[in-house]
Design a protein around this motif. Sequence first.
Motif, PDB file in Angstrom:
ATOM      1  N   MET A   1       9.921 -60.056 -57.735  1.00  0.00           N
ATOM      2  CA  MET A   1       9.664 -61.438 -58.094  1.00  0.00           C
ATOM      3  C   MET A   1       8.916 -61.444 -59.423  1.00  0.00           C
ATOM      4  N   HIS A   2       9.290 -62.373 -60.290  1.00  0.00           N
ATOM      5  CA  HIS A   2       8.666 -62.505 -61.600  1.00  0.00           C
ATOM      6  C   HIS A   2       8.480 -63.990 -61.892  1.00  0.00           C
ATOM      7  N   ILE A   3       7.320 -64.345 -62.477  1.00  0.00           N
ATOM      8  CA  ILE A   3       7.044 -65.741 -62.806  1.00  0.00           C
ATOM      9  C   ILE A   3       6.811 -65.871 -64.302  1.00  0.00           C
ATOM     10  N   GLU A   4       7.526 -66.806 -64.919  1.00  0.00           N
ATOM     11  CA  GLU A   4       7.319 -67.148 -66.328  1.00  0.00           C
ATOM     12  C   GLU A   4       6.796 -68.573 -66.364  1.00  0.00           C
ATOM     13  N   TYR A   5       5.709 -68.779 -67.128  1.00  0.00           N
ATOM     14  CA  TYR A   5       5.096 -70.107 -67.199  1.00  0.00           C
ATOM     15  C   TYR A   5       5.095 -70.623 -68.633  1.00  0.00           C
ATOM     16  N   ASP A   6       5.575 -71.837 -68.823  1.00  0.00           N
ATOM     17  CA  ASP A   6       5.563 -72.523 -70.106  1.00  0.00           C
ATOM     18  C   ASP A   6       4.467 -73.588 -70.026  1.00  0.00           C
ATOM     19  N   GLN A   7       3.303 -73.261 -70.584  1.00  0.00           N
ATOM     20  CA  GLN A   7       2.143 -74.138 -70.478  1.00  0.00           C
ATOM     21  C   GLN A   7       2.373 -75.475 -71.180  1.00  0.00           C
ATOM     22  N   VAL A  17      15.086 -62.278 -58.089  1.00  0.00           N
ATOM     23  CA  VAL A  17      15.848 -61.044 -58.290  1.00  0.00           C
ATOM     24  C   VAL A  17      15.387 -60.416 -59.606  1.00  0.00           C
ATOM     25  N   ALA A  18      15.673 -59.144 -59.787  1.00  0.00           N
ATOM     26  CA  ALA A  18      15.215 -58.432 -60.981  1.00  0.00           C
ATOM     27  C   ALA A  18      15.758 -59.054 -62.261  1.00  0.00           C
ATOM     28  N   ARG A  19      17.014 -59.456 -62.242  1.00  0.00           N
ATOM     29  CA  ARG A  19      17.642 -60.041 -63.431  1.00  0.00           C
ATOM     30  C   ARG A  19      18.720 -61.011 -62.990  1.00  0.00           C
ATOM     31  N   ILE A  20      18.739 -62.170 -63.637  1.00  0.00           N
ATOM     32  CA  ILE A  20      19.789 -63.147 -63.382  1.00  0.00           C
ATOM     33  C   ILE A  20      20.735 -63.093 -64.569  1.00  0.00           C
ATOM     34  N   ALA A  21      21.944 -62.622 -64.338  1.00  0.00           N
ATOM     35  CA  ALA A  21      22.926 -62.501 -65.412  1.00  0.00           C
ATOM     36  C   ALA A  21      23.349 -63.877 -65.906  1.00  0.00           C
ATOM     37  N   ASN A  41      13.888 -76.979 -58.901  1.00  0.00           N
ATOM     38  CA  ASN A  41      15.317 -76.754 -59.108  1.00  0.00           C
ATOM     39  C   ASN A  41      15.640 -75.373 -58.554  1.00  0.00           C
ATOM     40  N   LEU A  42      16.445 -75.328 -57.513  1.00  0.00           N
ATOM     41  CA  LEU A  42      16.802 -74.077 -56.852  1.00  0.00           C
ATOM     42  C   LEU A  42      18.129 -73.587 -57.419  1.00  0.00           C
ATOM     43  N   ASP A  43      18.148 -72.369 -57.932  1.00  0.00           N
ATOM     44  CA  ASP A  43      19.363 -71.783 -58.515  1.00  0.00           C
ATOM     45  C   ASP A  43      20.015 -70.811 -57.528  1.00  0.00           C
ATOM     46  N   PHE A  44      21.304 -71.025 -57.259  1.00  0.00           N
ATOM     47  CA  PHE A  44      22.058 -70.204 -56.311  1.00  0.00           C
ATOM     48  C   PHE A  44      23.231 -69.527 -57.018  1.00  0.00           C
ATOM     49  N   ASP A  45      23.617 -68.352 -56.515  1.00  0.00           N
ATOM     50  CA  ASP A  45      24.820 -67.695 -57.033  1.00  0.00           C
ATOM     51  C   ASP A  45      26.039 -68.168 -56.237  1.00  0.00           C
ATOM     52  N   ALA A  46      27.210 -67.651 -56.566  1.00  0.00           N
ATOM     53  CA  ALA A  46      28.461 -68.076 -55.933  1.00  0.00           C
ATOM     54  C   ALA A  46      28.507 -67.776 -54.441  1.00  0.00           C
ATOM     55  N   SER A  47      27.714 -66.794 -53.991  1.00  0.00           N
ATOM     56  CA  SER A  47      27.675 -66.447 -52.568  1.00  0.00           C
ATOM     57  C   SER A  47      26.631 -67.245 -51.799  1.00  0.00           C
ATOM     58  N   GLY A  48      25.900 -68.106 -52.490  1.00  0.00           N
ATOM     59  CA  GLY A  48      24.886 -68.914 -51.832  1.00  0.00           C
ATOM     60  C   GLY A  48      23.512 -68.274 -51.779  1.00  0.00           C
ATOM     61  N   HIS A  49      23.325 -67.150 -52.488  1.00  0.00           N
ATOM     62  CA  HIS A  49      22.015 -66.495 -52.511  1.00  0.00           C
ATOM     63  C   HIS A  49      21.098 -67.199 -53.502  1.00  0.00           C
TER      64      HIS A  49
END
Length: 74
Positions: A1-7, A17-21, A41-49
């Motif tokens: 898990m990684h968090i990026e914050y735009d203040q 996931v490690a990397r989202i292509a 905003n929840l981002d899902f892949d084609a398999s629903g993950h």
Amino acid sequence: MHIEYDQENDTAYVSLVARIADGAAVRQVTVEAPGGKADLNLDFDASGHLLGIEVIGARAALPAELLGRDEPRG
């Protein structure tokens, strides 16, 4: 898990996931966080993950420690 914050925009992205292509997130679902102070905003892949979560209004929804802020809570 990684968090990026735009203040400046008070948004955070929590990658589950490690990397989202590029193009991997094919479906997005928007929900209101409990209390109504942030949107998710929840981002899902084609398999629903679930790949990641964008938090709009991050200061209201996430602990300061996760955002790299050291301000007292209360």
